[in-house]
Design a protein around this motif. Sequence first.
Motif, short mmCIF file in Angstrom:
data_model
loop_
_atom_site.label_atom_id
_atom_site.label_comp_id
_atom_site.label_asym_id
_atom_site.label_seq_id
_atom_site.Cartn_x
_atom_site.Cartn_y
_atom_site.Cartn_z
N VAL A 21 0.86 -1.18 0.00
CA VAL A 21 0.00 0.00 0.00
C VAL A 21 0.90 1.23 0.00
CG1 VAL A 21 -1.81 1.26 1.19
CG2 VAL A 21 -1.78 -1.24 1.30
N SER A 22 1.06 1.83 -1.15
CA SER A 22 1.98 2.95 -1.28
C SER A 22 1.20 4.26 -1.43
CB SER A 22 2.90 2.77 -2.50
OG SER A 22 3.70 3.90 -2.69
N GLY A 23 1.70 5.29 -0.75
CA GLY A 23 1.09 6.60 -0.88
C GLY A 23 2.02 7.61 -1.50
N ALA A 24 2.98 7.13 -2.28
CA ALA A 24 4.00 8.02 -2.86
C ALA A 24 3.36 9.09 -3.73
CB ALA A 24 5.01 7.21 -3.65
N ASP A 25 2.39 8.69 -4.58
CA ASP A 25 1.77 9.67 -5.47
C ASP A 25 0.97 10.70 -4.68
OD1 ASP A 25 0.05 7.68 -4.64
OD2 ASP A 25 -1.16 7.68 -6.47
N VAL A 26 0.37 10.28 -3.57
CA VAL A 26 -0.39 11.21 -2.72
C VAL A 26 0.54 12.24 -2.10
CG1 VAL A 26 -1.81 11.41 -0.65
CG2 VAL A 26 -2.19 9.53 -2.24
N PHE A 27 1.67 11.79 -1.60
CA PHE A 27 2.62 12.72 -0.98
C PHE A 27 3.21 13.68 -2.02
CE2 PHE A 27 2.73 9.62 2.54
CZ PHE A 27 2.57 10.51 3.60
N LEU A 28 3.44 13.19 -3.22
CA LEU A 28 3.94 14.07 -4.28
C LEU A 28 2.90 15.14 -4.62
CD1 LEU A 28 5.69 11.51 -6.67
CD2 LEU A 28 6.79 13.23 -5.21
N GLY A 29 1.63 14.73 -4.69
CA GLY A 29 0.56 15.69 -5.00
C GLY A 29 0.38 16.71 -3.90
N THR A 30 0.35 16.27 -2.64
CA THR A 30 0.18 17.21 -1.54
C THR A 30 1.40 18.12 -1.40
OG1 THR A 30 0.99 15.50 -0.01
CG2 THR A 30 -1.39 15.74 -0.24
N ALA A 31 2.58 17.60 -1.71
CA ALA A 31 3.78 18.44 -1.67
C ALA A 31 3.68 19.55 -2.70
CB ALA A 31 5.02 17.60 -1.93
N ALA A 32 3.21 19.21 -3.91
CA ALA A 32 3.09 20.22 -4.96
C ALA A 32 2.08 21.30 -4.56
CB ALA A 32 2.66 19.55 -6.27
N VAL A 33 0.94 20.89 -4.01
CA VAL A 33 -0.08 21.86 -3.60
C VAL A 33 0.45 22.75 -2.48
CG1 VAL A 33 -2.34 22.10 -2.49
CG2 VAL A 33 -2.02 20.42 -4.32
N THR A 34 1.09 22.15 -1.49
CA THR A 34 1.57 22.90 -0.33
C THR A 34 2.66 23.90 -0.73
OG1 THR A 34 1.08 20.98 1.07
CG2 THR A 34 2.50 22.69 2.00
N ILE A 35 3.61 23.45 -1.55
CA ILE A 35 4.68 24.35 -1.99
C ILE A 35 4.12 25.48 -2.85
CG2 ILE A 35 6.77 24.50 -3.40
CD1 ILE A 35 7.45 21.65 -2.47
N PHE A 36 3.15 25.16 -3.71
CA PHE A 36 2.55 26.17 -4.58
C PHE A 36 1.89 27.27 -3.75
CE2 PHE A 36 -1.23 27.70 -6.92
CZ PHE A 36 -0.59 28.29 -8.01
N VAL A 37 1.09 26.88 -2.77
CA VAL A 37 0.44 27.86 -1.91
C VAL A 37 1.48 28.64 -1.10
CG1 VAL A 37 -1.17 28.17 0.01
CG2 VAL A 37 -1.68 26.51 -1.79
N GLY A 38 2.50 27.94 -0.63
CA GLY A 38 3.54 28.61 0.13
C GLY A 38 4.26 29.67 -0.67
N VAL A 39 4.59 29.36 -1.92
CA VAL A 39 5.27 30.34 -2.78
C VAL A 39 4.37 31.53 -3.06
CG1 VAL A 39 6.22 30.70 -5.08
CG2 VAL A 39 6.80 28.63 -3.81
N LEU A 40 3.08 31.28 -3.28
CA LEU A 40 2.15 32.38 -3.51
C LEU A 40 2.08 33.31 -2.29
CD1 LEU A 40 -0.94 30.78 -5.33
CD2 LEU A 40 0.85 32.23 -6.30
N LEU A 41 2.02 32.72 -1.10
CA LEU A 41 1.98 33.54 0.11
C LEU A 41 3.27 34.34 0.27
CD1 LEU A 41 0.34 31.08 2.70
CD2 LEU A 41 -0.62 33.23 1.86
N TRP A 42 4.39 33.71 -0.02
CA TRP A 42 5.67 34.42 0.11
C TRP A 42 5.75 35.58 -0.88
CZ3 TRP A 42 9.86 34.59 -3.48
CH2 TRP A 42 10.98 35.26 -2.99
#
Length: 500
Positions: free
Chosen positions: A51-72
């Motif tokens: 049971v791998s969640g690698a794709d989920v972590f990659l997707g959430t990482a992209a969303v989180t970094i994207f929002v973080g860069v926008l806020l910065w």
Amino acid sequence: MHSANAPTARSRPATDLDLRPIAATLGIVLSILGAAMLLPALADVSSHHRVSGADVFLGTAAVTIFVGVLLWMSGRSAQTKRLDLRQTFLLTFCLWTVLSAFAALPFMWGPPHLSLSHAMFESVSGLTTTGSSVMSGLDDMSPGILLWRALLHWFGGMGIVVIAIAVLPVLSIGGMQLFRSESSDKSEKFLPRVGTIAKGLLLSYALLTALCTAGYLFAGMTFFDAVTIAMSTLSSGGFANSDSSIGVFANPAVDYVAIVFMLLASMPFPLFARALTGDVTRLVTNSEVRLFLLIVAAFTLASFAQQTFQGVAHGEQAFRGALFTVASLISTTGFMAVDYTNWGPLSDALFFVLMFLGGCTGSTAGGMKALRLAIAGEAVRQHLKRIFYRNGVFPIRYGGAPVADDVVASVLGFTFLFFATFVVIGVSLSCMGLDLRTAFSASIASLSNVGPGLGPVVGPATNYSALPEGAVWMCTLAMLLGRLEILTVLVLLLPRFWLR
């Protein structure tokens, strides 16, 4: 006379709170959290777990970094050179709430597919280092999700605050206020510069984590278990990789390593930072550390005697069980080696009191803290002396030094708020259908960031998944209040805070 273009009191803005530096700082820390999500993805890819969640972590990482860069980007042009008091309180609150929301995404989008309430509970429990959980079947979970839980603990224990202090100078914003708003203590700057504070805390935190990992490896753990459980230990968190917590190893060596580092995590990290500069004596001579160790010894002796006289356990087994449980609860780690709720009512009473106490100020532990207990006790003793000697002068002293009146007032005010909040949350949980034992133990376990409560519903052998949804949200709020030490949240509710 007023000119036609002169601003009037009615036309002035209701608030002059500049949100740009808050957005910029929050964006940087959020981007760091997103980058950390790549580590669980890598762990899942390398483990080939079914049971791998690698794709989920990659997707959430992209969303989180994207929002973080926008806020910065939205706040990086801020001309503010220094955070004022209101910005400091708001930033502290936003760091914990916003980061918890994004940290919950992997729990919802991938295995174990938690609901919103349960995912927020798990992420808040991780970042506040409470260690309560609504997840079961941990023995079969993928390495990625287990590593993510441990990382939340590690970042929450010290990382989020220290990272925030470290990134503020990048924006030309002073960070000492944020460090102080994390606690209602009036501690002195233990090193001359904020940057040195951040480096000293991070280095001592990382070194102790490495030493704890080595200790667990030497005791027989696998590398993955040693790393993840060491992060939970040094953060005073309590997340483990099994439903049976530390008890799954059934190894006295593991228990003793956990005891040592749970107690170390309960001591002031500024003293460890000082030790790195050569000032080791303060670890031994510090009054709060000595009081903390005295409390540990007293409760361990009481629990050992109770087990022996009631025939629960004897000898080394009783001593280890008592010391491990006391260290786990007073450090607010919440690891379980044995189910202490089966030791009888006297044991429940001892450990219920222990949940209130907590570790030292400046540690990763929650609770009341030993320093506040000592000052509150001195204030009571001063009052009793004044009853008998009305013309006497009895200054409150701690560690050989006088304690200012405003510090005493602050400690007593916090103590009242702490107990009042505990009662309100306990009554609220009781009104949701929980029995009194469950309601009030869950209240203090959440508010003190301990983790497990008492009884068959939220005790150390179970988790919080059986609670109704309203109770889950109530415990989530209690964990945030406890981590931010109540005042940081309550001040935001004052209308005057938002007015010019």
